[in-house]
Write a protein that holds these residues in place. Structure first.
Motif, PDB file in Angstrom:
ATOM      1  N   ASP A   1       0.823  -1.215   0.000  1.00 11.06           N
ATOM      2  CA  ASP A   1       0.000   0.000   0.000  1.00 11.06           C
ATOM      3  C   ASP A   1       0.854   1.260   0.000  1.00 11.06           C
ATOM      4  O   ASP A   1       0.503   2.260  -0.639  1.00 11.06           O
ATOM      5  CB  ASP A   1      -0.924   0.004   1.216  1.00 11.06           C
ATOM      6  N   SER A   2       1.981   1.232   0.718  1.00  9.73           N
ATOM      7  CA  SER A   2       2.811   2.431   0.821  1.00  9.73           C
ATOM      8  C   SER A   2       3.389   2.832  -0.527  1.00  9.73           C
ATOM      9  O   SER A   2       3.621   4.016  -0.788  1.00  9.73           O
ATOM     10  CB  SER A   2       3.952   2.194   1.822  1.00  9.73           C
ATOM     11  N   VAL A   3       3.640   1.845  -1.392  1.00 10.01           N
ATOM     12  CA  VAL A   3       4.167   2.141  -2.734  1.00 10.01           C
ATOM     13  C   VAL A   3       3.037   2.605  -3.645  1.00 10.01           C
ATOM     14  O   VAL A   3       3.172   3.614  -4.354  1.00 10.01           O
ATOM     15  CB  VAL A   3       4.867   0.897  -3.319  1.00 10.01           C
ATOM     16  N   ARG A   4       1.932   1.914  -3.614  1.00  9.81           N
ATOM     17  CA  ARG A   4       0.796   2.282  -4.475  1.00  9.81           C
ATOM     18  C   ARG A   4       0.309   3.701  -4.171  1.00  9.81           C
ATOM     19  O   ARG A   4      -0.103   4.436  -5.077  1.00  9.81           O
ATOM     20  CB  ARG A   4      -0.347   1.292  -4.277  1.00  9.81           C
ATOM     21  N   ALA A   5       0.378   4.094  -2.896  1.00  5.59           N
ATOM     22  CA  ALA A   5      -0.095   5.424  -2.509  1.00  5.59           C
ATOM     23  C   ALA A   5       0.791   6.536  -3.052  1.00  5.59           C
ATOM     24  O   ALA A   5       0.330   7.686  -3.199  1.00  5.59           O
ATOM     25  CB  ALA A   5      -0.162   5.521  -0.984  1.00  5.59           C
ATOM     26  N   ARG A   6       2.037   6.240  -3.377  1.00  5.69           N
ATOM     27  CA  ARG A   6       2.983   7.281  -3.777  1.00  5.69           C
ATOM     28  C   ARG A   6       3.355   7.250  -5.255  1.00  5.69           C
ATOM     29  O   ARG A   6       3.904   8.226  -5.761  1.00  5.69           O
ATOM     30  CB  ARG A   6       4.259   7.161  -2.918  1.00  5.69           C
ATOM     31  N   ILE A   7       3.089   6.146  -5.931  1.00  3.24           N
ATOM     32  CA  ILE A   7       3.512   6.001  -7.328  1.00  3.24           C
ATOM     33  C   ILE A   7       2.264   5.806  -8.188  1.00  3.24           C
ATOM     34  O   ILE A   7       1.836   4.669  -8.462  1.00  3.24           O
ATOM     35  CB  ILE A   7       4.480   4.808  -7.498  1.00  3.24           C
ATOM     36  N   PRO A   8       1.642   6.904  -8.649  1.00  4.29           N
ATOM     37  CA  PRO A   8       0.368   6.787  -9.370  1.00  4.29           C
ATOM     38  C   PRO A   8       0.491   6.080 -10.713  1.00  4.29           C
ATOM     39  O   PRO A   8      -0.500   5.531 -11.219  1.00  4.29           O
ATOM     40  CB  PRO A   8      -0.062   8.252  -9.554  1.00  4.29           C
ATOM     41  N   TYR A   9       1.685   6.069 -11.305  1.00  4.51           N
ATOM     42  CA  TYR A   9       1.858   5.430 -12.616  1.00  4.51           C
ATOM     43  C   TYR A   9       2.309   3.974 -12.512  1.00  4.51           C
ATOM     44  O   TYR A   9       2.606   3.342 -13.520  1.00  4.51           O
ATOM     45  CB  TYR A   9       2.850   6.225 -13.465  1.00  4.51           C
ATOM     46  N   LEU A  10       2.365   3.433 -11.297  1.00  2.65           N
ATOM     47  CA  LEU A  10       2.690   2.013 -11.151  1.00  2.65           C
ATOM     48  C   LEU A  10       1.471   1.203 -11.589  1.00  2.65           C
ATOM     49  O   LEU A  10       0.395   1.326 -11.012  1.00  2.65           O
ATOM     50  CB  LEU A  10       3.034   1.700  -9.700  1.00  2.65           C
ATOM     51  N   PRO A  11       1.608   0.383 -12.630  1.00  3.19           N
ATOM     52  CA  PRO A  11       0.443  -0.376 -13.103  1.00  3.19           C
ATOM     53  C   PRO A  11      -0.125  -1.298 -12.027  1.00  3.19           C
ATOM     54  O   PRO A  11       0.584  -1.769 -11.138  1.00  3.19           O
ATOM     55  CB  PRO A  11       1.018  -1.194 -14.278  1.00  3.19           C
ATOM     56  N   GLU A  12      -1.401  -1.561 -12.131  1.00  3.70           N
ATOM     57  CA  GLU A  12      -2.053  -2.461 -11.190  1.00  3.70           C
ATOM     58  C   GLU A  12      -1.650  -3.909 -11.462  1.00  3.70           C
ATOM     59  O   GLU A  12      -1.310  -4.276 -12.594  1.00  3.70           O
ATOM     60  CB  GLU A  12      -3.577  -2.335 -11.310  1.00  3.70           C
ATOM     61  N   ILE A  13      -1.706  -4.721 -10.421  1.00  5.76           N
ATOM     62  CA  ILE A  13      -1.597  -6.168 -10.591  1.00  5.76           C
ATOM     63  C   ILE A  13      -3.006  -6.680 -10.899  1.00  5.76           C
ATOM     64  O   ILE A  13      -3.897  -6.601 -10.051  1.00  5.76           O
ATOM     65  CB  ILE A  13      -1.061  -6.844  -9.320  1.00  5.76           C
ATOM     66  N   SER A  14      -3.202  -7.169 -12.094  1.00  2.00           N
ATOM     67  CA  SER A  14      -4.536  -7.646 -12.473  1.00  2.00           C
ATOM     68  C   SER A  14      -4.860  -8.928 -11.716  1.00  2.00           C
ATOM     69  O   SER A  14      -3.954  -9.653 -11.257  1.00  2.00           O
ATOM     70  CB  SER A  14      -4.588  -7.920 -13.975  1.00  2.00           C
ATOM     71  N   PRO A  15      -6.150  -9.264 -11.592  1.00  2.00           N
ATOM     72  CA  PRO A  15      -6.505 -10.543 -10.945  1.00  2.00           C
ATOM     73  C   PRO A  15      -5.873 -11.737 -11.649  1.00  2.00           C
ATOM     74  O   PRO A  15      -5.485 -12.708 -10.999  1.00  2.00           O
ATOM     75  CB  PRO A  15      -8.034 -10.567 -11.056  1.00  2.00           C
ATOM     76  N   GLU A  16      -5.751 -11.662 -12.975  1.00  2.00           N
ATOM     77  CA  GLU A  16      -5.155 -12.770 -13.723  1.00  2.00           C
ATOM     78  C   GLU A  16      -3.675 -12.925 -13.385  1.00  2.00           C
ATOM     79  O   GLU A  16      -3.175 -14.043 -13.190  1.00  2.00           O
ATOM     80  CB  GLU A  16      -5.329 -12.541 -15.229  1.00  2.00           C
ATOM     81  N   LEU A  17      -2.959 -11.776 -13.303  1.00  2.00           N
ATOM     82  CA  LEU A  17      -1.542 -11.834 -12.963  1.00  2.00           C
ATOM     83  C   LEU A  17      -1.359 -12.307 -11.525  1.00  2.00           C
ATOM     84  O   LEU A  17      -0.467 -13.125 -11.240  1.00  2.00           O
ATOM     85  CB  LEU A  17      -0.885 -10.467 -13.156  1.00  2.00           C
ATOM     86  N   ALA A  18      -2.186 -11.823 -10.619  1.00  2.00           N
ATOM     87  CA  ALA A  18      -2.094 -12.255  -9.219  1.00  2.00           C
ATOM     88  C   ALA A  18      -2.264 -13.770  -9.111  1.00  2.00           C
ATOM     89  O   ALA A  18      -1.545 -14.444  -8.355  1.00  2.00           O
ATOM     90  CB  ALA A  18      -3.138 -11.533  -8.376  1.00  2.00           C
ATOM     91  N   LYS A  19      -3.189 -14.312  -9.883  1.00  2.00           N
ATOM     92  CA  LYS A  19      -3.423 -15.754  -9.882  1.00  2.00           C
ATOM     93  C   LYS A  19      -2.204 -16.502 -10.407  1.00  2.00           C
ATOM     94  O   LYS A  19      -1.794 -17.532  -9.856  1.00  2.00           O
ATOM     95  CB  LYS A  19      -4.650 -16.082 -10.728  1.00  2.00           C
ATOM     96  N   ASP A  20      -1.609 -15.971 -11.469  1.00  2.00           N
ATOM     97  CA  ASP A  20      -0.433 -16.621 -12.059  1.00  2.00           C
ATOM     98  C   ASP A  20       0.788 -16.542 -11.136  1.00  2.00           C
ATOM     99  O   ASP A  20       1.625 -17.447 -11.125  1.00  2.00           O
ATOM    100  CB  ASP A  20      -0.097 -15.989 -13.408  1.00  2.00           C
ATOM    101  N   LEU A  21       0.903 -15.450 -10.384  1.00  2.00           N
ATOM    102  CA  LEU A  21       2.048 -15.280  -9.485  1.00  2.00           C
ATOM    103  C   LEU A  21       1.939 -16.154  -8.243  1.00  2.00           C
ATOM    104  O   LEU A  21       2.960 -16.576  -7.687  1.00  2.00           O
ATOM    105  CB  LEU A  21       2.163 -13.817  -9.058  1.00  2.00           C
ATOM    106  N   LYS A  22       0.721 -16.430  -7.806  1.00  2.00           N
ATOM    107  CA  LYS A  22       0.531 -17.223  -6.595  1.00  2.00           C
ATOM    108  C   LYS A  22       1.173 -18.599  -6.765  1.00  2.00           C
ATOM    109  O   LYS A  22       0.922 -19.309  -7.738  1.00  2.00           O
ATOM    110  CB  LYS A  22      -0.955 -17.371  -6.281  1.00  2.00           C
ATOM    111  N   GLY A  23       2.034 -18.958  -5.835  1.00  2.00           N
ATOM    112  CA  GLY A  23       2.687 -20.259  -5.889  1.00  2.00           C
ATOM    113  C   GLY A  23       3.845 -20.347  -6.863  1.00  2.00           C
ATOM    114  O   GLY A  23       4.360 -21.437  -7.130  1.00  2.00           O
ATOM    115  N   SER A  24       4.296 -19.212  -7.379  1.00  2.00           N
ATOM    116  CA  SER A  24       5.379 -19.233  -8.376  1.00  2.00           C
ATOM    117  C   SER A  24       6.770 -19.235  -7.747  1.00  2.00           C
ATOM    118  O   SER A  24       7.765 -19.283  -8.471  1.00  2.00           O
ATOM    119  CB  SER A  24       5.244 -18.037  -9.339  1.00  2.00           C
ATOM    120  N   PHE A  25       6.846 -19.155  -6.412  1.00  2.00           N
ATOM    121  CA  PHE A  25       8.107 -19.332  -5.693  1.00  2.00           C
ATOM    122  C   PHE A  25       8.051 -20.672  -4.948  1.00  2.00           C
ATOM    123  O   PHE A  25       7.232 -20.850  -4.050  1.00  2.00           O
ATOM    124  CB  PHE A  25       8.308 -18.223  -4.644  1.00  2.00           C
ATOM    125  N   ASP A  26       8.927 -21.584  -5.299  1.00  2.00           N
ATOM    126  CA  ASP A  26       9.043 -22.820  -4.537  1.00  2.00           C
ATOM    127  C   ASP A  26       9.950 -22.630  -3.328  1.00  2.00           C
ATOM    128  O   ASP A  26       9.940 -23.452  -2.405  1.00  2.00           O
ATOM    129  CB  ASP A  26       9.602 -23.936  -5.417  1.00  2.00           C
TER     130      ASP A  26
END
Length: 455
Positions: free
Chosen positions: A258-283
């Motif tokens: 939240d602290s980054v999103r609040a200060r960097i308005p041009y930081l693209p959002e993490i879409s629900p699809e990307l969030a789903k793909d990222l989940k579990g991507s670190f073993d």
């Protein structure tokens, strides 16, 4: 915990056997001027480095002699795809196959990183490299080639090394290749790294069943300048959010801090699809850690990404310097900070396994020392012993699941904008002859690694 690491800072042979140009080849051979007017130290290049490309057998046997059990190796993308995609350079792919086979044959387990900052120049020219989402399918295709060729021999992988560094310094400060200075490009780089990682892991799951994959994330411990100030405590957390959380939080929580999103308005959002793909991507969690610093609140203070409301230093409000200085302005020996960051990532992300994939130190003034002084590298020995002690305490006392530890680095090598002027190696390399001589720290590490192997 007994391993050493190398990557394309070692490899050299920059145009051998069909390799294409990388952004670092262009950046160094064209003597690119950074914002602020300086170039890479003495116009050094990685064209030869330590010539690992031709000398890998001898260097790997040296690592074996020093009791290394694993060896972290990074692939040069432009050696596999000279233009970034298209036709595979078979000689390049065969080189990595032969090297991995040799490692396995001598009893060293390979740990492979797909990307360590040397983007093929053709992709930077075509669409702006990591600034563009066009890189995502091309990276997935490149990594698929590696997984298919090497997946039977390599169990442990990482997709991308230290995206914070190459996004911030390559697209924000301009002191790394490709030498761009635009905050919006830093933001785009962050998101495209996450997309590329997720796309590569999708392929990995199909091609390397039973394999383990992550992304190497670098992080300091951040302490408040005034530990009685709530504003400084928040600033220290915010620094960690900006530097580590922008990559780790989307992996584990599906969104930027939240602290980054609040200060960097041009930081693209993490879409629900990307969030789903990222989940579990670190073993596992692949952590690079060298140092710690203080942070204090400062309204409208900025970094290369944009407004942060914190500034960074190495002295606190009482004038206490955080630790012994290394040979770079950012590097101080802060052993307790190592234990802190191990606990932080474990507590925040609830981890099953942490691999420390880089940790090391430069002796201040080493480049100007006589060889006998260089070889008697007591400050490096103290750093490594103290850091390893804190890692052991994190494991034994705090129950942090650290399972492997890689020293950066075996050999003195090309250190990006610092050229050959800064030395992380436990082995000295004569720049004129490439002769290798063990420093005292190499023998200490060999004993530590041998003891670890016996326990």
């Amino acid at each position: 915990m007994s391993s050493v690491a190398w990557h394309v800072q070692f490899e050299g042979a920059y145009r051998a056997d069909g390799k294409g140009a990388s952004i670092w080849d262009t950046f160094t051979n064209n003597h690119t001027v950074f914002p602020g007017g300086r170039t890479v130290h003495k116009n050094d290049t990685g064209n030869v480095a330590v010539d690992f490309y031709h000398d890998y057998k001898q260097i790997l046997l040296l690592a074996k002699q020093l009791s290394a059990k694993q060896w972290r190796v990074s692939v040069s993308w432009a050696r596999i795809y000279p233009q970034g995609d298209g036709v595979v350079n078979q000689k390049g792919l065969d080189y990595y196959k032969e090297m991995v086979d040799f490692m396995v044959a001598i009893g060293i387990e390979p740990v492979l990183t797909c990307y360590h900052w040397d983007l093929p120049q053709a992709l930077q020219d075509r669409f702006g490299g990591w600034n563009s989402e066009d890189i995502v399918p091309i990276f997935a295709n490149y990594t698929a080639t590696l997984f298919e060729a090497l997946g039977e021999s390599v169990k442990y992988w990482t997709t991308i090394n230290e995206p914070k560094t190459f996004c911030w310094e390559g697209y924000g400060s301009g002191i790394h290749a490709p030498g761009i200075k635009e905050p919006e490009q830093v933001a785009n780089c962050i998101v495209n790294v996450l997309k590329a990682h997720a796309a590569a892991v999708k392929v990995f799951r199909k091609v390397v069943p039973g394999g383990m994959i992550a992304m190497n994330l670098n992080a300091e411990s951040s302490l408040p300048f005034d530990d009685s100030s709530e504003m400084d405590k928040a600033a220290a957390q915010r620094k960690t959010d900006f530097e580590l959380g922008v990559f780790a939080d989307p992996i584990y929580f599906g969104q930027f801090p939240d602290s980054v999103r609040a200060r960097i308005p041009y930081l693209p959002e993490i879409s629900p699809e990307l969030a789903k793909d990222l989940k579990g991507s670190f073993d596992y969690f692949a952590l690079n850690h060298y140092t710690s610093s203080y942070a204090r609140f400062k309204h409208n203070a900025t970094c290369v990404l944009g407004i942060t409301d914190y500034e960074v230093g190495h002295s606190n409000k009482d004038g206490f310097v955080i630790g012994e200085e290394g040979d770079s302005e950012w590097l101080y020996s802060v052993p307790f900070g190592f234990r802190m960051i191990l606990n932080y990532v474990n507590d925040r992300y609830r981890l099953d396994w942490i691999s420390v994939t880089e940790n090391g130190f430069q002796v201040k003034g080493e480049d100007d020392m006589a060889l006998d002084q260089v070889l008697n590298d007591k400050p490096r020995i103290k750093y490594l012993e103290d850091y390893i002690k804190n890692a052991v305490e994190a494991v034994v006392i705090d129950k942090v699941p650290v399972s492997s530890y890689f020293v950066w680095s075996l050999l003195d090598n090309f250190e990006w904008q610092d050229g050959y002027s800064k030395h992380f190696g436990v082995v000295h390399v004569d720049r004129a002859t490439l002769k290798q001589t063990l420093k005292a720290s190499a023998r200490v590490l060999a004993n530590l690694f041998q003891d670890a192997g016996n326990n």
